[in-house]
Design an enzyme around this catalytic site. Structure first.
Site, PDB file in Angstrom:
ATOM      1  N   HIS A 307      38.653  -8.871  13.272  1.00  0.00           N
ATOM      2  CA  HIS A 307      39.064 -10.238  13.601  1.00  0.00           C
ATOM      3  C   HIS A 307      40.033 -10.731  12.522  1.00  0.00           C
ATOM      4  O   HIS A 307      39.887 -10.400  11.354  1.00  0.00           O
ATOM      5  CB  HIS A 307      37.835 -11.170  13.639  1.00  0.00           C
ATOM      6  CG  HIS A 307      38.102 -12.437  14.378  1.00  0.00           C
ATOM      7  ND1 HIS A 307      38.698 -13.522  13.782  1.00  0.00           N
ATOM      8  CD2 HIS A 307      37.897 -12.766  15.668  1.00  0.00           C
ATOM      9  CE1 HIS A 307      38.825 -14.481  14.680  1.00  0.00           C
ATOM     10  NE2 HIS A 307      38.358 -14.052  15.827  1.00  0.00           N
ATOM     11  N   ASP A 364      34.033 -10.409  21.669  1.00  0.00           N
ATOM     12  CA  ASP A 364      34.270  -9.600  22.876  1.00  0.00           C
ATOM     13  C   ASP A 364      33.398  -8.363  22.962  1.00  0.00           C
ATOM     14  O   ASP A 364      33.409  -7.686  23.991  1.00  0.00           O
ATOM     15  CB  ASP A 364      35.755  -9.187  22.902  1.00  0.00           C
ATOM     16  CG  ASP A 364      36.655 -10.397  23.132  1.00  0.00           C
ATOM     17  OD1 ASP A 364      37.581 -10.607  22.353  1.00  0.00           O
ATOM     18  OD2 ASP A 364      36.367 -11.153  24.078  1.00  0.00           O
TER      19      ASP A 364
HETATM   20  C1  SDX Z   1      39.660 -12.488  20.026  1.00  0.00           C
HETATM   21  O1  SDX Z   1      41.934 -15.294  16.686  1.00  0.00           O
HETATM   22  C2  SDX Z   1      40.863 -15.570  17.341  1.00  0.00           C
HETATM   23  O2  SDX Z   1      40.131 -16.491  17.016  1.00  0.00           O
HETATM   24  C3  SDX Z   1      40.616 -14.708  18.579  1.00  0.00           C
HETATM   25  C4  SDX Z   1      39.275 -14.881  19.276  1.00  0.00           C
HETATM   26  C5  SDX Z   1      39.140 -16.234  19.938  1.00  0.00           C
HETATM   27  O3  SDX Z   1      38.009 -16.693  20.120  1.00  0.00           O
HETATM   28  O4  SDX Z   1      40.217 -16.793  20.354  1.00  0.00           O
HETATM   29  O5  SDX Z   1      38.225 -14.700  18.341  1.00  0.00           O
HETATM   30  C6  SDX Z   1      39.113 -13.843  20.392  1.00  0.00           C
HETATM   31  O6  SDX Z   1      40.797 -12.220  20.311  1.00  0.00           O
HETATM   32  C7  SDX Z   1      38.780 -11.546  19.258  1.00  0.00           C
HETATM   33  C8  SDX Z   1      39.505 -10.206  18.899  1.00  0.00           C
HETATM   34  C9  SDX Z   1      39.485  -9.294  20.116  1.00  0.00           C
HETATM   35  N1  SDX Z   1      40.342  -8.103  19.879  1.00  0.00           N
HETATM   36  C10 SDX Z   1      39.792  -6.882  19.694  1.00  0.00           C
HETATM   37  O7  SDX Z   1      38.588  -6.662  19.623  1.00  0.00           O
HETATM   38  C11 SDX Z   1      40.838  -5.760  19.593  1.00  0.00           C
HETATM   39  C12 SDX Z   1      40.471  -4.833  18.432  1.00  0.00           C
HETATM   40  N2  SDX Z   1      40.679  -5.570  17.164  1.00  0.00           N
HETATM   41  C13 SDX Z   1      41.945  -5.459  16.546  1.00  0.00           C
HETATM   42  O8  SDX Z   1      43.042  -5.021  17.221  1.00  0.00           O
HETATM   43  C14 SDX Z   1      42.165  -6.380  15.344  1.00  0.00           C
HETATM   44  O9  SDX Z   1      41.019  -6.354  14.602  1.00  0.00           O
HETATM   45  C15 SDX Z   1      42.586  -7.809  15.635  1.00  0.00           C
HETATM   46  C16 SDX Z   1      43.774  -7.861  16.517  1.00  0.00           C
HETATM   47  C17 SDX Z   1      41.453  -8.565  16.243  1.00  0.00           C
HETATM   48  C18 SDX Z   1      42.920  -8.442  14.290  1.00  0.00           C
HETATM   49  O10 SDX Z   1      44.022  -7.773  13.793  1.00  0.00           O
HETATM   50  P1  SDX Z   1      44.719  -8.203  12.396  1.00  0.00           P
HETATM   51  O11 SDX Z   1      44.038  -9.373  11.798  1.00  0.00           O
HETATM   52  O12 SDX Z   1      46.199  -8.283  12.647  1.00  0.00           O
HETATM   53  O13 SDX Z   1      44.365  -7.023  11.455  1.00  0.00           O
HETATM   54  P2  SDX Z   1      45.203  -5.669  11.336  1.00  0.00           P
HETATM   55  O14 SDX Z   1      45.600  -5.189  12.702  1.00  0.00           O
HETATM   56  O15 SDX Z   1      46.248  -5.868  10.307  1.00  0.00           O
HETATM   57  O16 SDX Z   1      44.065  -4.655  10.777  1.00  0.00           O
HETATM   58  C19 SDX Z   1      43.766  -4.573   9.386  1.00  0.00           C
HETATM   59  C20 SDX Z   1      43.299  -3.120   9.179  1.00  0.00           C
HETATM   60  C21 SDX Z   1      44.323  -2.082   9.688  1.00  0.00           C
HETATM   61  O17 SDX Z   1      44.098  -0.886   8.967  1.00  0.00           O
HETATM   62  P3  SDX Z   1      45.068  -0.596   7.663  1.00  0.00           P
HETATM   63  O18 SDX Z   1      46.503  -0.602   8.183  1.00  0.00           O
HETATM   64  O19 SDX Z   1      44.775  -1.703   6.663  1.00  0.00           O
HETATM   65  O20 SDX Z   1      44.633   0.784   7.182  1.00  0.00           O
HETATM   66  O21 SDX Z   1      42.100  -2.887   9.959  1.00  0.00           O
HETATM   67  C22 SDX Z   1      42.384  -1.909  10.955  1.00  0.00           C
HETATM   68  C23 SDX Z   1      43.880  -1.827  11.102  1.00  0.00           C
HETATM   69  O22 SDX Z   1      44.297  -0.542  11.564  1.00  0.00           O
HETATM   70  N3  SDX Z   1      41.731  -2.361  12.186  1.00  0.00           N
HETATM   71  C24 SDX Z   1      41.086  -1.572  13.049  1.00  0.00           C
HETATM   72  C25 SDX Z   1      40.566  -2.444  14.033  1.00  0.00           C
HETATM   73  N4  SDX Z   1      40.914  -3.697  13.746  1.00  0.00           N
HETATM   74  C26 SDX Z   1      41.641  -3.654  12.612  1.00  0.00           C
HETATM   75  N5  SDX Z   1      40.887  -0.229  13.069  1.00  0.00           N
HETATM   76  C27 SDX Z   1      40.170   0.249  14.120  1.00  0.00           C
HETATM   77  N6  SDX Z   1      39.627  -0.510  15.096  1.00  0.00           N
HETATM   78  C28 SDX Z   1      39.817  -1.851  15.090  1.00  0.00           C
HETATM   79  N7  SDX Z   1      39.301  -2.609  16.052  1.00  0.00           N
END
Ligand code: SDX
Length: 428
Positions: A307, A364
């Site tokens: 998140h 989710d």
């Molecule tokens: C919602 O914003 C809100 O409030 C949203 C929400 C709401 O109520 O409106 O809460 C609802 O959208 C919840 C999130 C649902 N999405 C998912 O579950 C999709 C999977 N999660 C990710 O794609 C990710 O965690 C996000 C999009 C939710 C957040 O992404 P960020 O904050 O941009 O973080 P990032 O992509 O920069 O990740 C940081 C690190 C990275 O690794 P490094 O490059 O540092 O090595 O964490 C890793 C990412 O690769 N990472 C994951 C991951 N989420 C982040 N690796 C594997 N699986 C994951 N799910």
């Protein structure tokens, strides 16, 4: 005495005021940055460090896993309030009295219909159309039947617009489902409560009586509360920026629906179920999917994890996980997917990659398991998220307009070609 922030740039010092919120959050107010520095701006892709506004609606503390709507904890609201009460709280700022809630309910009932001509638009979609695309289009189409723009300074007009969209949006949600299922387009039943009415419209069949199921209606009501607002998430920021051009409420909500659809945002609840089903089909090999999620060369992410704000448990995920056990038990549903989800959660919480990045289950991760137990098809999960988020979108749109926020128009740093002369086609 408010704090100051000092920026030193090319040997020059610049002072900027620091804004303090009611929960000890601080922001550097850079409204004058470009003017006083002769052109310097900030850049922050994804706005990870940038506040777009001051808001009094929802407070999140990502480190402590705190979520409050207008100062009330999500845990108390989920346990003690119902969805329409929470909608009223988010939009108007206070919990309604019994009389106010009764009037709100009655006014919504009176508006719980959509123009029959909307069916012509619905008929234009193939059955295979994703319900989120149908919902976004139908929401925009509502404008044709509600063309008068809201006078934001008129409390009466604002109240009437809020009632209209809260009354009509659920019908569009249900019609998007019915279209896909080839079922008749049901109408509202004014004798029922808000959420029970939605449940009846979704599940009423022409050949049998509707059976109310209190466990299902209560679970639905609870899920809608948990999704109702979440400060400046992607879809809410979309609603605010579209509304900042003074586009109407319905048009802004339609844009929010489209933003929510993405699998990184609201579309994740559908993606979680598809991921869990793939793992079950793959013999329950969670280790393989964990390895894929950590492999930088693999675009696969563990959906429902991570998140932007929560670097601790998403408080909603905790409530939904508990509810999943209770609802499936009450309904006598034994879904192996729930055990796979719990196994995956346990593995991820013990895995260094996830621990280092503070990746926890989000809202989710478990919600789809309950929707599925309630008989809601997977492709409708994000539509249910939109149904829950509607009051938050309305509240945030209203706050942005009432605070007379300027049109949202970010700047950029240009990295393209410098000036060059046109080349005639014969010479290219
Ligand atoms: C919602 O914003 C809100 O409030 C949203 C929400 C709401 O109520 O409106 O809460 C609802 O959208 C919840 C999130 C649902 N999405 C998912 O579950 C999709 C999977 N999660 C990710 O794609 C990710 O965690 C996000 C999009 C939710 C957040 O992404 P960020 O904050 O941009 O973080 P990032 O992509 O920069 O990740 C940081 C690190 C990275 O690794 P490094 O490059 O540092 O090595 O964490 C890793 C990412 O690769 N990472 C994951 C991951 N989420 C982040 N690796 C594997 N699986 C994951 N799910």
């Amino acid at each position: 005495m408010s704090d100051k922030a000092i920026l030193e740039y090319k040997g020059q010092k610049y002072e900027f005021p620091v804004v303090e919120g009611s929960e000890n959050e601080h922001a550097i107010d850079i409204k004058t940055l470009r003017a006083v520095t002769g052109g310097l701006i900030t850049i922050d892709p994804g706005y990870k460090n940038t506040g777009s506004c001051e808001s009094a609606i929802t407070f999140l503390d990502g480190e402590k896993g705190i979520l409050r709507y207008r100062g009330y904890s999500i845990e108390e609201l989920a346990e003690k309030a119902d969805f329409l009460e929470v909608a009223y709280l988010l939009i108007f700022g206070e919990l309604p009295s019994k009389k106010e809630l009764q009037k709100f309910n009655n006014d919504i009932r009176e508006e719980s219909y959509v123009d029959e001509e909307m069916k012509n638009i619905l008929d234009g979609f193939p059955k295979s159309a994703h319900p989120m695309g149908v919902l976004s289009s139908l929401t925009s189409a509502l404008i044709a039947f509600n063309p008068i723009p809201v006078d934001i300074d008129s409390e009466e007009e604002m109240y009437s617009a809020v009632v209209r969209i809260l009354a009509k949006f659920p019908i569009l949600v249900v019609w998007a489902l019915s279209k896909r299922q080839g079922m008749p387009l049901n109408y509202s039943d004014g004798r029922l409560g808000y959420v029970e009415n939605i449940h009846k419209m979704m599940f009423k069949r022409p050949h049998r009586e509707y059976q109310k199921n209190k466990v299902v209606v209560d679970a639905l009501d609870n899920l809608l509360i948990l999704h109702a607002d979440h400060e400046q998430n992607c879809s809410t920021s979309t609603v605010r920026i579209v509304g900042s051009s003074h586009a109407g409420l319905f048009a802004s909500i339609s844009a929010g629906v489209s933003a929510l659809w993405g699998p990184l945002h609201g579309g994740a609840n559908q993606a979680v179920l598809e991921m869990l089903e793939a793992i079950v089909a793959d013999g329950g090999d969670t280790k393989k999917y964990m390895a894929k999620a950590k492999d930088k060369n693999d675009p696969f992410r563990l959906m429902g994890f991570g998140h932007r704000v929560y670097k601790n448990f998403d408080p909603r995920a905790k409530i939904i996980k508990k509810a999943a056990d209770e609802v499936l038990h009450d309904l006598g549903v034994d879904d192996p997917i729930l055990e796979v989800a719990k196994g995956l959660e346990k593995e991820a919480l013990e895995d260094q990659y996830f621990i280092d990045r503070k990746l926890y289950p989000n809202v989710d991760f478990y919600s789809g398991i309950i929707y599925r137990a309630l008989g809601i098809p997977t492709e409708m999960f994000t539509v249910m998220f939109a149904l829950g988020r509607l009051p938050g979108w309305i509240a945030q749109w209203r706050e942005m307009r009432q605070r007379k926020e300027p049109i949202g128009r970010p700047r950029q740093i240009y990295i393209g070609e410098n000036l060059r002369p046109f080349v005639d086609i014969e010479k290219r």
